[in-house]
Design a protein around this motif. Sequence first.
Motif, PDB file in Angstrom:
ATOM      1  N   GLY A 268       0.785  -1.238   0.000  1.00 47.05           N
ATOM      2  CA  GLY A 268       0.000   0.000   0.000  1.00 47.05           C
ATOM      3  C   GLY A 268       0.817   1.288   0.000  1.00 47.05           C
ATOM      4  N   GLN A 269       1.905   1.310   0.753  1.00 50.07           N
ATOM      5  CA  GLN A 269       2.678   2.551   0.867  1.00 50.07           C
ATOM      6  C   GLN A 269       3.373   2.845  -0.457  1.00 50.07           C
ATOM      7  N   ALA A 270       3.402   4.076  -0.947  1.00 50.31           N
ATOM      8  CA  ALA A 270       2.834   5.239  -0.315  1.00 50.31           C
ATOM      9  C   ALA A 270       1.357   5.457  -0.739  1.00 50.31           C
TER      10      ALA A 270
ATOM     11  N   PRO B 163       8.847  -6.266  -3.236  1.00 55.32           N
ATOM     12  CA  PRO B 163       9.743  -5.203  -3.719  1.00 55.32           C
ATOM     13  C   PRO B 163      10.537  -4.479  -2.628  1.00 55.32           C
ATOM     14  N   PHE B 164      10.170  -4.710  -1.358  1.00 57.01           N
ATOM     15  CA  PHE B 164      10.897  -4.048  -0.274  1.00 57.01           C
ATOM     16  C   PHE B 164      11.561  -5.081   0.619  1.00 57.01           C
ATOM     17  N   GLY B 165      12.431  -4.557   1.510  1.00 55.01           N
ATOM     18  CA  GLY B 165      13.003  -5.425   2.527  1.00 55.01           C
ATOM     19  C   GLY B 165      11.902  -5.813   3.498  1.00 55.01           C
ATOM     20  N   GLY B 166      11.222  -4.781   3.955  1.00 55.80           N
ATOM     21  CA  GLY B 166      10.129  -5.026   4.880  1.00 55.80           C
ATOM     22  C   GLY B 166       9.103  -3.928   4.778  1.00 55.80           C
ATOM     23  N   MET B 167       7.898  -4.221   5.208  1.00 54.36           N
ATOM     24  CA  MET B 167       6.826  -3.218   5.228  1.00 54.36           C
ATOM     25  C   MET B 167       6.074  -3.403   6.532  1.00 54.36           C
TER      26      MET B 167
ATOM     27  N   ALA C 143      13.922  -5.383  13.447  1.00 56.14           N
ATOM     28  CA  ALA C 143      13.903  -4.320  14.468  1.00 56.14           C
ATOM     29  C   ALA C 143      13.338  -3.035  13.861  1.00 56.14           C
ATOM     30  N   HIS C 144      13.689  -2.780  12.617  1.00 53.11           N
ATOM     31  CA  HIS C 144      13.205  -1.575  11.938  1.00 53.11           C
ATOM     32  C   HIS C 144      11.677  -1.614  11.783  1.00 53.11           C
ATOM     33  N   GLU C 145      11.181  -2.696  11.228  1.00 56.22           N
ATOM     34  CA  GLU C 145       9.725  -2.762  10.995  1.00 56.22           C
ATOM     35  C   GLU C 145       8.961  -2.774  12.314  1.00 56.22           C
ATOM     36  N   LEU C 146       9.527  -3.432  13.317  1.00 58.16           N
ATOM     37  CA  LEU C 146       8.910  -3.429  14.642  1.00 58.16           C
ATOM     38  C   LEU C 146       8.871  -2.005  15.211  1.00 58.16           C
TER      39      LEU C 146
ATOM     40  N   ASP D 112       6.416  14.710   4.906  1.00 58.41           N
ATOM     41  CA  ASP D 112       6.936  14.552   6.268  1.00 58.41           C
ATOM     42  C   ASP D 112       7.446  13.133   6.517  1.00 58.41           C
ATOM     43  N   PHE D 113       7.752  12.431   5.431  1.00 61.82           N
ATOM     44  CA  PHE D 113       8.158  11.018   5.477  1.00 61.82           C
ATOM     45  C   PHE D 113       9.307  10.771   6.463  1.00 61.82           C
ATOM     46  N   TRP D 114      10.181  11.765   6.638  1.00 57.00           N
ATOM     47  CA  TRP D 114      11.322  11.557   7.546  1.00 57.00           C
ATOM     48  C   TRP D 114      10.859  11.325   8.981  1.00 57.00           C
TER      49      TRP D 114
ATOM     50  N   ASN E 115       8.473   9.425   9.821  1.00 57.48           N
ATOM     51  CA  ASN E 115       8.306   7.968   9.902  1.00 57.48           C
ATOM     52  C   ASN E 115       9.666   7.268   9.908  1.00 57.48           C
ATOM     53  N   GLU E 116      10.458   7.530   8.888  1.00 57.42           N
ATOM     54  CA  GLU E 116      11.648   6.691   8.678  1.00 57.42           C
ATOM     55  C   GLU E 116      12.867   7.110   9.515  1.00 57.42           C
ATOM     56  N   GLY E 117      13.073   8.414   9.690  1.00 57.88           N
ATOM     57  CA  GLY E 117      14.228   8.858  10.478  1.00 57.88           C
ATOM     58  C   GLY E 117      14.118   8.365  11.919  1.00 57.88           C
TER      59      GLY E 117
ATOM     60  N   GLY F 152      10.569  10.747  -3.287  1.00 56.35           N
ATOM     61  CA  GLY F 152      11.163  11.344  -2.088  1.00 56.35           C
ATOM     62  C   GLY F 152      11.634  10.304  -1.090  1.00 56.35           C
ATOM     63  N   MET F 153      11.478   9.032  -1.442  1.00 56.82           N
ATOM     64  CA  MET F 153      11.745   8.000  -0.447  1.00 56.82           C
ATOM     65  C   MET F 153      13.173   7.505  -0.567  1.00 56.82           C
ATOM     66  N   THR F 154      14.085   8.362  -0.176  1.00 55.66           N
ATOM     67  CA  THR F 154      15.511   8.086  -0.323  1.00 55.66           C
ATOM     68  C   THR F 154      16.148   7.913   1.057  1.00 55.66           C
TER      69      THR F 154
ATOM     70  N   ALA G 238      15.582  10.648   4.185  1.00 57.17           N
ATOM     71  CA  ALA G 238      14.601  10.510   5.267  1.00 57.17           C
ATOM     72  C   ALA G 238      15.122   9.546   6.330  1.00 57.17           C
ATOM     73  N   TYR G 239      15.695   8.445   5.898  1.00 55.69           N
ATOM     74  CA  TYR G 239      16.136   7.389   6.819  1.00 55.69           C
ATOM     75  C   TYR G 239      17.376   7.824   7.614  1.00 55.69           C
ATOM     76  N   GLU G 240      18.443   8.080   6.874  1.00 54.10           N
ATOM     77  CA  GLU G 240      19.741   8.225   7.553  1.00 54.10           C
ATOM     78  C   GLU G 240      20.016   9.652   8.022  1.00 54.10           C
TER      79      GLU G 240
ATOM     80  N   GLY H 278      13.182  -9.781  -6.335  1.00 55.13           N
ATOM     81  CA  GLY H 278      12.515  -8.578  -6.850  1.00 55.13           C
ATOM     82  C   GLY H 278      12.649  -7.384  -5.931  1.00 55.13           C
ATOM     83  N   ARG H 279      13.556  -7.465  -4.955  1.00 55.26           N
ATOM     84  CA  ARG H 279      13.693  -6.376  -3.982  1.00 55.26           C
ATOM     85  C   ARG H 279      14.388  -5.193  -4.647  1.00 55.26           C
ATOM     86  N   ARG H 280      13.667  -4.078  -4.737  1.00 52.73           N
ATOM     87  CA  ARG H 280      14.127  -2.943  -5.540  1.00 52.73           C
ATOM     88  C   ARG H 280      15.483  -2.404  -5.099  1.00 52.73           C
TER      89      ARG H 280
HETATM   90  N1  BES Z   1       8.061   1.613   5.109  1.00 55.14           N
HETATM   91  C1  BES Z   1       9.255   1.171   4.502  1.00 55.14           C
HETATM   92  C2  BES Z   1       9.077   0.640   3.107  1.00 55.14           C
HETATM   93  C3  BES Z   1       8.493   1.637   2.137  1.00 55.14           C
HETATM   94  C4  BES Z   1       8.928   2.931   2.101  1.00 55.14           C
HETATM   95  C5  BES Z   1       7.531   1.232   1.251  1.00 55.14           C
HETATM   96  C6  BES Z   1       8.364   3.824   1.210  1.00 55.14           C
HETATM   97  C7  BES Z   1       6.966   2.122   0.362  1.00 55.14           C
HETATM   98  C8  BES Z   1       7.381   3.419   0.336  1.00 55.14           C
HETATM   99  C9  BES Z   1       9.957   0.115   5.346  1.00 55.14           C
HETATM  100  O1  BES Z   1       9.834   0.313   6.706  1.00 55.14           O
HETATM  101  C10 BES Z   1      11.417   0.193   5.046  1.00 55.14           C
HETATM  102  O2  BES Z   1      11.981   1.209   5.317  1.00 55.14           O
HETATM  103  N2  BES Z   1      11.985  -0.864   4.503  1.00 55.14           N
HETATM  104  C11 BES Z   1      13.389  -0.930   4.167  1.00 55.14           C
HETATM  105  C12 BES Z   1      14.156  -1.687   5.194  1.00 55.14           C
HETATM  106  C13 BES Z   1      14.719  -0.910   6.305  1.00 55.14           C
HETATM  107  C14 BES Z   1      15.564  -1.816   7.195  1.00 55.14           C
HETATM  108  C15 BES Z   1      15.514   0.295   5.922  1.00 55.14           C
HETATM  109  C16 BES Z   1      13.540  -1.700   2.874  1.00 55.14           C
HETATM  110  O3  BES Z   1      12.536  -2.183   2.371  1.00 55.14           O
HETATM  111  O4  BES Z   1      14.636  -1.831   2.381  1.00 55.14           O
END
Ligand code: BES
Length: 646
Positions: free
Chosen positions: A187-189, A313-317, A341-344, A360-362, A364-366, A424-426, A429-431, A600-602
């Motif tokens: 579902g995201q985004a 397509p992702f590591g985790g959701m 640990a991240h998804e939790l 404001d995605f950061w 969530n992820e930051g 914008g999902m680079t 936001a995370y690091e 298929g993990r992007r």
């Molecule tokens: N919520 C994200 C996956 C996501 C982000 C899906 C933006 C769609 C749009 C998930 O929590 C995530 O960040 N997954 C990462 C792994 C994480 C350990 C950094 C991934 O899939 O690589």
Amino acid sequence: MAISTFKCNDSQIQIDYSAQLSIVYLRMKISTMTKALCIISVLLCIISCNSTEQVNAPEASTPSDPHSYARPSEAKATHLSLDLVADFDNKILSGSATYDISVTGGNKIYFDIKDLDITSTQVDGKDVAFSLGDYDKIKGQSLSVPVSNATQQVVINYKTTDKALALQWLNPQQTADKKHPFLFTQGQAILTRTWVPCQDSPGIRITYDADIQCPKELMAVMSASNPTEKSADGSYHFEMKQPIPPYLIALAIGDLAYGDIGKQTGVYAEPSMLEKSLYEFEDMQMMLEAAEELYGPYLWDRYDVIVLPPSFPFGGMENPRLTFATPTIIAGDKSLTSLIAHELAHSWSGNLVTNATWNDFWLNEGFTVYFERRIMEKLYGKDYADMLDLLGFQDLEHTIHDLGETHADTHLHLDLASRDPDDGMTDIAYEKGANFLTMLELQVGREKFDAFLTEYFNIHKFKTLTTDGFKKYITKHLLEPNNLDVNMEEWIHSGGLPSNTPPKQSTRFTSVDQVVATFSATAIPTTTITKDWSTHEWLHFIRHIDTETTPDALAGLDKAYALSDSQNAEIAAAWFQKSIELNYYQHITPQIEQFLVKVGRRKFLTPLYRALKEQNDLATAKAIYQKARNNYHAVSTQTIDALLGV
Ligand code: BES
Ligand code: ZN
């Protein structure tokens, strides 16, 4: 049209004065009594509108979301009852979405849809005509249904189409066990609107229940209460009692088995993957308890993980109660569980406290990356978390380098209007987000920072937050009480990395750096030290192989460490990327192809196809992609199609 924008209760509100005045004009005709009242009310409104903090705007605190057609300040869905049949032969979900709604203004409720086939709508039991807005290639269309203040329920009957980007229907060959088909959603985004008509903004929350009918050999699971065994007739009922934003509605259907880990934790996987997954995620209950000790109670009851087929397509959701995960983290040695640990951690940052818009995605992820590393540190020590931090920082440096340090996409707060939020999902936001929080922790001390975060999650639970709202909150509750004068504006609204970015150091990588240096000088692989390396040391090593290394020397490394045959997807992907960049890949094309066709993990696909393109070998890239594309989810094909120009 006279539109005025002003701030009120942390949000921007637009008032259309001309519309207000024309309503007033109509009323004035009714009677002079009303006339007097109207003039007074207009005056009062104008006075209060101009003095910021005084306006009480009920629910208008939901900021406008550039990626949704919903108008929650007028009419909002509060509960969804989904009733769907999964037709695997035709790859269609069909049925109805019934919404309890609350109307506070306007005469229509607006939903988001994209490539859905809407067949009919009912309002409080009566058939009504619906309207569809213009189709936008990013946002899709609005679906509006006439309502009044008294309306309670809207039913939308619909079918999904073959364009539903959220869905991947897999044939048996594309699963681990190769016996049964599989379906999962992402579902995201803004993809939920491609399988459920919904008010698809992260600023809106609903509870839901669902009835799903699937073939009886399969089990359905959702981001909700879940079965642990197959039902006799393929019908399943789900409840999600906590309000969640629509991007967290998720469904998977397949030949699934369930196994317990701890009292609240377990794993769903295809039968052949279950034992391996249970071993890999053995520490999951401990992780959950560590997370609770850090930042307060887990409010979602159960925490389970489903291991999906490799095309995910992702590591985790972080779908609530049920994280969706790639099988590429089943390394056999528990070395990739920081992803769990991240998804939790998203159960707090993201799912409890949600970014109000994708700008404001950061938030969530930051926060989640920071939280993830704190969980890993608590369970496996600082040395371990430091490795993750350093590898993450390397990714961040690459991203900033690629985007350019003055690029607006390197700001924490983004401007994604008219763009695909995916853009914008680079790593920013995370690091960069996590580094901002670490910087604050270093300034104020861990104890105070942890108390602040615990309270932050508690106060904002089941709410959404804008970057502005966050700034106000942190100023009042952390910065001012501690007399901290930090460059928060620079972190949030400027490019690149501020000078007070926390320093990075990893003791476990010191020995890796020595092996890198020896190999660069002698081209002879060392085997004594490397035998104790974890995935992280290998990644650090591979990333630092000197760019001058010859294909012959790489062949020597490959022979010594069997890197091209690594069953660890992280190591294999890093090695394949380096091999392409340093022109050794022609020797290992079959292994690269095998990897790209299966996974298929992007995150793995993009660097590999991009590296081939940058070697001017689009022919190899396209030949592999032709074989692989059918195995990828739309999230991945969209990116790779654009990259390779197909
Ligand atoms: N919520 C994200 C996956 C996501 C982000 C899906 C933006 C769609 C749009 C998930 O929590 C995530 O960040 N997954 C990462 C792994 C994480 C350990 C950094 C991934 O899939 O690589
Ligand atoms: Zn995340």
